[in-house]
Design a protein around this motif. Structure first.
Motif, mmCIF file in Angstrom:
data_model
loop_
_atom_site.group_PDB
_atom_site.id
_atom_site.type_symbol
_atom_site.label_atom_id
_atom_site.label_comp_id
_atom_site.label_asym_id
_atom_site.label_seq_id
_atom_site.Cartn_x
_atom_site.Cartn_y
_atom_site.Cartn_z
ATOM 1 N N SER A 195 32.085 -38.519 -103.235
ATOM 2 C CA SER A 195 30.730 -37.987 -102.828
ATOM 3 C C SER A 195 30.102 -38.042 -104.054
ATOM 4 O O SER A 195 30.353 -38.448 -105.259
ATOM 5 N N GLN A 196 28.630 -37.650 -104.210
ATOM 6 C CA GLN A 196 27.722 -37.679 -105.352
ATOM 7 C C GLN A 196 28.369 -36.599 -106.014
ATOM 8 O O GLN A 196 27.632 -36.392 -107.179
ATOM 9 N N LYS A 197 28.935 -35.378 -105.557
ATOM 10 C CA LYS A 197 29.360 -34.336 -106.361
ATOM 11 C C LYS A 197 30.046 -34.498 -107.564
ATOM 12 O O LYS A 197 30.073 -33.821 -108.413
ATOM 13 N N SER A 198 30.967 -35.546 -107.463
ATOM 14 C CA SER A 198 31.677 -36.170 -108.509
ATOM 15 C C SER A 198 31.079 -37.279 -109.194
ATOM 16 O O SER A 198 31.864 -37.911 -110.073
ATOM 17 N N ASN A 199 29.647 -37.384 -109.435
ATOM 18 C CA ASN A 199 28.911 -38.426 -110.014
ATOM 19 C C ASN A 199 29.263 -38.405 -111.630
ATOM 20 O O ASN A 199 29.197 -39.309 -112.221
ATOM 21 N N SER A 200 29.611 -37.228 -111.997
ATOM 22 C CA SER A 200 29.666 -36.967 -113.711
ATOM 23 C C SER A 200 31.185 -36.831 -113.815
ATOM 24 O O SER A 200 31.605 -36.432 -114.979
ATOM 25 N N ILE A 201 32.073 -37.144 -112.985
ATOM 26 C CA ILE A 201 33.712 -37.258 -113.215
ATOM 27 C C ILE A 201 34.221 -38.698 -113.108
ATOM 28 O O ILE A 201 34.084 -39.264 -112.163
ATOM 29 N N THR A 202 34.813 -38.996 -114.388
ATOM 30 C CA THR A 202 35.382 -40.293 -114.512
ATOM 31 C C THR A 202 36.663 -40.258 -115.241
ATOM 32 O O THR A 202 36.611 -39.494 -116.471
ATOM 33 N N GLY A 203 37.561 -41.146 -114.966
ATOM 34 C CA GLY A 203 38.884 -41.298 -115.819
ATOM 35 C C GLY A 203 39.819 -39.936 -115.768
ATOM 36 O O GLY A 203 40.523 -40.030 -116.555
ATOM 37 N N GLU A 204 39.438 -39.099 -114.592
ATOM 38 C CA GLU A 204 40.210 -37.934 -114.470
ATOM 39 C C GLU A 204 41.336 -38.176 -113.591
ATOM 40 O O GLU A 204 41.388 -39.060 -112.653
ATOM 41 N N ALA A 205 42.488 -37.511 -113.746
ATOM 42 C CA ALA A 205 43.729 -37.371 -112.890
ATOM 43 C C ALA A 205 43.694 -35.935 -112.295
ATOM 44 O O ALA A 205 43.775 -34.795 -113.048
ATOM 45 N N LEU A 206 43.421 -35.724 -111.024
ATOM 46 C CA LEU A 206 43.425 -34.589 -110.267
ATOM 47 C C LEU A 206 44.646 -34.173 -109.793
ATOM 48 O O LEU A 206 45.013 -35.057 -108.796
ATOM 49 N N LYS A 207 45.322 -33.211 -110.244
ATOM 50 C CA LYS A 207 46.708 -32.967 -109.780
ATOM 51 C C LYS A 207 46.697 -32.108 -108.490
ATOM 52 O O LYS A 207 45.734 -31.087 -108.577
ATOM 53 N N VAL A 208 47.580 -32.406 -107.495
ATOM 54 C CA VAL A 208 47.296 -31.687 -106.117
ATOM 55 C C VAL A 208 48.812 -31.258 -105.881
ATOM 56 O O VAL A 208 49.515 -32.088 -105.303
ATOM 57 N N TYR A 209 49.228 -30.281 -106.536
ATOM 58 C CA TYR A 209 50.897 -29.880 -106.444
ATOM 59 C C TYR A 209 50.918 -28.714 -105.173
ATOM 60 O O TYR A 209 52.078 -28.415 -105.099
ATOM 61 N N GLY A 210 49.998 -28.075 -104.745
ATOM 62 C CA GLY A 210 50.269 -26.968 -104.034
ATOM 63 C C GLY A 210 50.990 -26.034 -104.625
ATOM 64 O O GLY A 210 50.861 -25.442 -105.643
ATOM 65 N N ASN A 211 52.059 -25.494 -103.727
ATOM 66 C CA ASN A 211 53.025 -24.114 -104.106
ATOM 67 C C ASN A 211 54.305 -25.152 -104.605
ATOM 68 O O ASN A 211 55.306 -24.230 -104.685
ATOM 69 N N GLN A 212 54.589 -26.363 -104.902
ATOM 70 C CA GLN A 212 55.600 -26.823 -105.154
ATOM 71 C C GLN A 212 55.977 -26.652 -106.616
ATOM 72 O O GLN A 212 55.209 -26.560 -107.494
ATOM 73 N N ASP A 213 57.239 -26.601 -106.854
ATOM 74 C CA ASP A 213 57.779 -26.592 -108.216
ATOM 75 C C ASP A 213 57.799 -27.893 -108.917
ATOM 76 O O ASP A 213 58.192 -28.769 -108.149
ATOM 77 N N MET A 214 57.385 -27.979 -110.130
ATOM 78 C CA MET A 214 57.469 -29.293 -110.669
ATOM 79 C C MET A 214 58.782 -29.404 -111.482
ATOM 80 O O MET A 214 59.441 -28.490 -111.588
ATOM 81 N N ASN A 215 58.894 -30.793 -111.810
ATOM 82 C CA ASN A 215 60.282 -30.988 -112.252
ATOM 83 C C ASN A 215 61.451 -30.542 -111.322
ATOM 84 O O ASN A 215 62.386 -29.795 -111.894
ATOM 85 N N TRP A 216 61.416 -30.762 -110.109
ATOM 86 C CA TRP A 216 62.087 -30.146 -109.002
ATOM 87 C C TRP A 216 63.281 -30.786 -109.157
ATOM 88 O O TRP A 216 64.326 -30.044 -108.328
ATOM 89 N N PHE A 217 63.810 -31.813 -109.700
ATOM 90 C CA PHE A 217 65.171 -32.432 -109.852
ATOM 91 C C PHE A 217 65.291 -33.047 -111.177
ATOM 92 O O PHE A 217 64.219 -33.677 -111.574
ATOM 93 N N GLY A 218 66.595 -32.980 -111.822
ATOM 94 C CA GLY A 218 66.723 -33.757 -112.881
ATOM 95 C C GLY A 218 68.114 -34.028 -113.017
ATOM 96 O O GLY A 218 68.859 -34.328 -111.985
ATOM 97 N N ALA A 219 68.637 -34.605 -114.151
ATOM 98 C CA ALA A 219 69.944 -34.956 -114.349
ATOM 99 C C ALA A 219 71.116 -34.390 -113.641
ATOM 100 O O ALA A 219 71.958 -34.938 -113.039
#
Length: 229
Positions: A195-219
């Motif tokens: 939409s035009q509401k984002s005309n001034s936003i570029t090069g951004e990474a929008l994280k959509v993580y909800g309520n999840q734990d990040m790094n939820w599994f590892g070695a």
């Protein structure tokens, strides 16, 4: 995302390899009163992509929004992943995004406007075990987003990336879907970026993580996760 954009009044062209999924999505869009063009095709085939984009231009005359959402994954240790499977994930996720951008950007430059919305992942930032090809491809999508956003600023073209955690789709392991994000939550972010509401936003990474734990599994969890899958 296609259905949400159509409900906002966008004419939508959808592309996928699986005809049955295209037909299902096309029916949903038409039932909501939207205008849709379905294009069966393989996004890893550069020449085929160019031909399909030509069909979109012939139908609608222009392309205002490009959403690069196709993606595949496979959870396997790198040493037991056949090289052709590792390459295929990168070809679909990263080179598929490149092929669409390469074919669509000239049209956006000519009209001096456009929105490119790439779909990354929490794996654009986190290198989970068993997912080296997926992580490599999604890190790459973050890089191409940032580079293109700088290249295209002077043409009034915004390029951003949505990076969701696990979303409740067929790609998510069944054992983890109960806490996965509903696809509509990702679609709402895509509608905002389109939409035009984002005309001034570029090069951004929008994280959509909800309520999840990040790094939820590892070695320490890799072996357990393989047994669950």
């Amino acid at each position: 995302i296609s259905l949400s954009l159509a409900k906002e009044g966008a004419s939508v062209a959808i592309m996928a390899k699986t005809v049955s999924q295209l037909e299902e999505t096309m029916a949903q869009i038409r039932n909501s009163g939207g205008d849709v063009l379905a294009l069966p095709g393989d996004i890893t085939d550069e020449l085929a992509v160019k031909g399909l984009i030509k069909e979109v231009i012939q139908r609608y005359g222009k392309i205002d929004i490009l959403v690069n959402n196709a993606g595949i994954t496979k959870m396997m240790p790198v040493l037991t992943t056949p090289p052709e499977e590792w390459k295929k994930i990168v070809e679909v996720n990263l080179f598929g995004t490149y092929n669409l951008c390469y074919s669509v950007i000239p049209h956006m430059i000519r009209q001096k406007s456009g929105k490119i919305i790439n779909i990354g992942s929490d794996s654009s930032f986190i290198g989970y075990p068993l997912m080296s090809a997926y992580a490599a491809s999604k890190h790459g999508i973050l890089g191409i987003t940032r580079s293109l956003s700088e290249e295209l600023k002077n043409y009034n073209i915004q390029v951003n990336v949505i990076c969701p955690a696990m979303v409740n789709t067929d790609m998510a392991p069944a054992a983890f879907r109960s806490r996965a994000i509903d696809p509509s939550q990702v679609a709402e972010v895509a509608v905002f970026l389109a939409s035009q509401k984002s005309n001034s936003i570029t090069g951004e990474a929008l994280k959509v993580y909800g309520n999840q734990d990040m790094n939820w599994f590892g070695a320490q969890h890799a072996g357990l996760l393989k047994s669950i899958l």
